[in-house]
Scaffold this active site. Structure first.
Site, short mmCIF file in Angstrom:
data_model
loop_
_atom_site.label_atom_id
_atom_site.label_comp_id
_atom_site.label_asym_id
_atom_site.label_seq_id
_atom_site.Cartn_x
_atom_site.Cartn_y
_atom_site.Cartn_z
N SER A 693 60.70 40.11 15.43
CA SER A 693 60.17 40.92 14.34
C SER A 693 59.82 40.12 13.10
O SER A 693 59.30 40.65 12.14
CB SER A 693 61.16 42.04 13.99
OG SER A 693 62.26 41.49 13.32
N LYS A 736 66.63 47.94 7.64
CA LYS A 736 65.76 46.99 6.94
C LYS A 736 65.26 47.59 5.63
O LYS A 736 65.21 46.91 4.60
CB LYS A 736 64.58 46.63 7.84
CG LYS A 736 64.97 45.73 9.00
CD LYS A 736 63.79 45.48 9.91
CE LYS A 736 64.16 44.52 11.03
NZ LYS A 736 63.09 44.37 12.01
#
Ligand code: ADP
Length: 835
Positions: A693, A736
């Protein structure tokens, strides 16, 4: 004939000049062998007459043994006809007609004819000369006989050692044989047989046979006696130990007053009675007690059975505490202990209200999910307090073995019940609030699957008869209020997840933390350090500074610790006499907490081209990562550092390849690798990093470096890229986002494909954030680069960056899908212009 000193060895003489007729001294129970000296008591009138006669003439007498010792007046048939010619050595007159004589055997003879009985017996005799061949066989037999005799003597503790040396000293095998025969415990008939055996070798064999038999008997009897002695020792030892044990227990006061006079078993029986076990269980306990009585107390088995009974008698089989399910009270207590968490509290109250109506505690298990320090444990304690129950907690972190949940069977050494039963013992009631911490950290391997055991614990249909391997009897867990906690839900086995009602506690914003600190943590810490708020206050700036610069977390655990640090230091000053009130300000912190631990790095870090801000998922709630790229003279190698996993390294390679194939588009010289090396580093180095990611972040850092265009400092990004420049979806969006929010970043670049996941993000945070969606790397650069030159030819993204956020059905406040977001919408162009 008891005077041992009168016994001895003399000379054998079959060569003397013996008369043809000889007076006979009949004897009972004695055989005289030639060469031996023995004492004799003489009382029979015939014998006395013989002695007097012989003493006068100083001549020989013949000794013949009676076949039947009871016979007082033996005749020819009552006597053996082979006997020994003897010499009288000494005569002692004890009384009238009563003598003691010492005689020495000289030679074997045979009575050939009985010629008189009065006044004493007289026979015609024939001396039997020993038939001694003196051959090898004699020699061998002699050696054998000697050795065996010595062996026998060794086994007879009462025979003095001199006996052995006496035998050793004899050189005449015939005499030795007779000596041994005289000392053997055999019958008179057997002795007589030896006497009659004139052939030396035959006699030796005969004696040897007797001797060997004797030796075997001796050996066996010694073995038996040592065995018996051993057994005696063991029982004696046990007796002593048990007495000692009793004394020790008395000394320790373990035999308490009530039980005085009761022995161990009676005490156990009493305990079984008092513990109020269900009938079935009681039966098992009594059976075990019965068995215990039959086991040796010193054996390991005894300890095992004893420990088992101790467990059985101390478990809360029937003890219940009384519930207080008054919803108003519950809500009050929850509010007292925790700030906000409104939704959570509401669900807890609902949950308990249903329990109150339905009475049985069946129903889904509560599961609190969230990063550390958000109050999962303390909520559990609070629930217990609110409804007036005991609280116990076990951690499941790292539990691999089913036996840790369910116990080991008693056949294992050191077996114990599993953690559930141990927790119940600690609770000491059958209906505690039972917290199963870190249910997401359960392992599973060859030792079995603890999750399946846990499933049985949590299943309301089964848990009224939970079976622990150790107890082997069912325990009723149905009244327990189980609450599980987890940092993440993903690793929780699906079957378990199904049983649970998940309540998420995602973490707090700065403002919420400030409030929690002021309302809860500060008063708590002040109290714990013996301070009051009249003397010590915290300014908001100080609390914010702790939140921003001394902690980085989703929860408030470290915040609480830092506050405690400050309180402690002030408590010291207070104790030293500085009693004037004090308000802690931001500037005071450095003196107590040391230099700031976390900087608001973003602006500083991204001040040069080649640095971009990414978002990483961690089990503790997500974090920011900075990716730094730099270049130097070289030959086109790419170096990657910062403990990167393979997948992340490959992402970097893919990003680089994509840049090389599209260099022109970004205004980068196509052969940029010809004379330079690239180095990509991801700091916070000790933590291993992996996953795809970070693709877009790596890509952006490289483009920024090579094109010399800075990355915006107020944007963080996440997303995987393909070799063709497509941006793919990522996981952990909620964590996140919260991490970015915590760090003060309000704009996030996300893969378009993650748009649907926005519903997972806590509403309040979501409302404060701007989400910029990217389908391809062009879109990422478009949003991320600060004032890119026109030569870069960045196209406006095709997707709408800040569409209203879709809401979960039923949730929310009219800000539904399609309605206009309350947030200010900014067009990408405006974002760029804003910088
Ligand atoms: P967790 O179990 O989630 O790791 P804890 O329950 O140990 O977290 O919480 C850590 C500390 O934070 C506790 O002292 C708790 O009281 C406090 N705390 C957490 N959330 C809140 C809240 N909403 N209100 C008041 N205190 C809180």
């Amino acid at each position: 004939m008891s005077d041992r000193s009168e016994r001895g060895i003399g000379e054998r003489r079959d060569d003397l000049d013996f008369p043809e007729e000889i007076g006979i001294l009949p004897v009972r129970n004695t055989i005289l062998y030639p060469g031996l000296i023995i004492p004799l008591a003489v009382g029979r009138s015939g014998s006395v007459r013989l002695l007097e006669e012989v003493n006068k003439e100083d001549s020989f007498i013949g000794i013949l043994t009676q076949k039947d010792p009871a016979e007082d007046n033996p005749r020819e048939d009552d006597l053996y006809h082979v006997g020994t010619v003897a010499r009288i050595i000494k005569t002692v007159k004890l009384a009238q007609d009563n003598y003691n004589v010492v005689i020495q055997g000289l030679a074997r003879f045979r009575a050939t004819k009985f010629i008189q009985y009065d006044p004493y017996m007289k026979v015609q005799m024939q001396v039997l000369k020993e038939d001694a061949p003196g051959d090898v066989e004699t020699e061998a037999l002699a050696i054998n006989l000697k050795a065996t005799a010595k062996e026998v003597i060794k086994h007879m503790p009462n025979v003095p050692d001199e006996a052995a040396s006496m035998i050793e000293g004899l050189t005449d095998p015939g005499q030795m044989t007779d000596l041994i025969a005289a000392n053997m415990e055999i019958s008179i008939a057997e002795r007589q047989e030896i006497l009659e055996t004139v052939g030396l070798n035959a006699r030796m064999k005969l004696v040897l046979r007797h001797l060997t038999h004797r030796l075997e008997v001796l050996k066996l009897s010694q073995k038996i006696s040592s065995q018996v002695k051993g057994e005696m020792n063991k029982t004696q030892r046990e007796y002593f130990l048990r007495q000692q044990l009793k004394a020790i227990r008395e000394e320790l006061g373990e035999l308490d007053e009530d039980d005085e006079g009761l022995d161990e078993f009676e005490q156990l029986a009493k305990k079984i009675e008092e513990s109020n076990m269900p009938e079935e269980v009681e039966k098992t306990a009594r059976k075990e007690l019965k068995r215990l009585k039959t086991i040796q107390p010193s054996s390991a088995e005894y300890t095992v059975a004893r420990t088992y009974l101790d467990w059985m008698t101390t478990l809360p089989w029937q003890r219940l505490s009384k519930d207080n399910l008054d919803t108003k009270n519950v809500r009050e207590v929850l509010d007292q202990d925790h700030y906000d968490l409104d939704k959570v509290k509401k669900r807890i109250v609902e949950y308990l209200a249903v329990r109150r109506l339905k009475d049985d505690m069946k129903g889904p298990i509560l599961c609190f999910v969230g990063p550390p320090g958000v109050g999962k444990t303390s909520l559990g304690k609070s629930i217990a307090r609110a409804i007036g129950r005991e609280f116990v907690r076990i951690s499941l972190g790292g539990v691999h073995d089913e036996a840790e949940i369910r116990g080991h069977r008693r056949t294992y050494v050191g077996a114990l019940p599993g953690r559930i039963i141990q927790g119940m013992k600690k609770a000491n009631v059958r209906n505690p609030v039972f917290m199963l911490d870190e249910i997401d950290k359960l392992g599973r391997d060859f030792r079995g699957d603890p999750a399946s055991a846990l499933l049985e614990v949590l299943d309301p249909e089964q848990n009224n008869s939970f079976s622990d391997h150790y107890l082997e009897v069912p325990f009723d867990l149905s009244k327990v209020l189980f609450i599980a906690t987890a940092n993440q839900l993903d690793p929780v086995p699906p079957a378990l997840r199904d049983r649970m009602e998940v309540i998420e506690l995602p973490g707090y914003t700065r403002e919420e933390k400030l409030f929690i600190a002021k309302k809860f943590l500060l008063p708590k810490q002040l109290q714990e350090h013996g301070l009051t708020d009249t003397f010590l206050k915290f300014g908001d700036d100080a609390v914010y500074s702790i939140i921003d610069s001394y902690t980085r977390e989703a929860g408030v655990r470290n915040l609480e610790r830092r506050v405690a640090d400050v309180c402690r230091s002030q408590a010291v000053e207070f104790a030293e006499g500085k009693t004037e009130p004090k308000t802690i300000a931001e500037k005071d912190l450095a003196a107590v907490l040391g230099p700031e631990r976390f900087f608001s790095e973003v602006a500083e870090r991204t001040g040069v081209p080649g640095v971009s801000t990414g978002l990483a998922w961690t089990p503790t709630g997500g974090d920011l990562i900075f990716i730094e790229a730099s270049r130097m003279k070289g030959k086109g190698t790419l170096t990657l550092t910062g403990q990167l996993g393979d997948v992340m390294k490959e992402s970097a390679q893919a990003a680089l390849s994509f840049i090389r194939s599209n260099a022109k588009m970004y205004g980068i010289s196509e052969d940029f690798l010809k004379e330079q090396d690239l180095h990509v580093h991801i700091p916070a180095g000790a933590i291993p990093k992996d996953g795809p990611s970070a693709g877009v972040t790596l890509f952006t850092a490289l483009v920024s470096l090579l094109s010399n265009v800075k990355v915006r400092h107020d944007v963080a990004m996440t997303g995987e890229i393909t070799l063709r420049g497509k941006v793919l979806a990522i996981g952990g969006l909620k964590e996140k986002t919260l991490a970015a929010h915590r760090a003060g970043i309000r704009r996030i670049i996300l893969p378009e494909r993650n748009r649907k996941d926005l519903v997972d993000i806590p509403e309040r945070t979501r409302d404060e954030m701007e989400f910029l969606f990217a389908q391809e790397v062009n879109d990422v650069l478009y949003y991320a680069l600060l004032n890119p030159p026109a030569s870069m030819k960045l196209k406006k993204p095709k997707v709408d960056p800040v569409r209203p956020v879709p809401r979960p059905p039923g949730a929310g406040d009219g800000d539904g899908d399609g309605a206009k977001s309350k947030r200010k919408e900014k067009k990408p162009a405006e974002i760029r212009a804003a910088n």
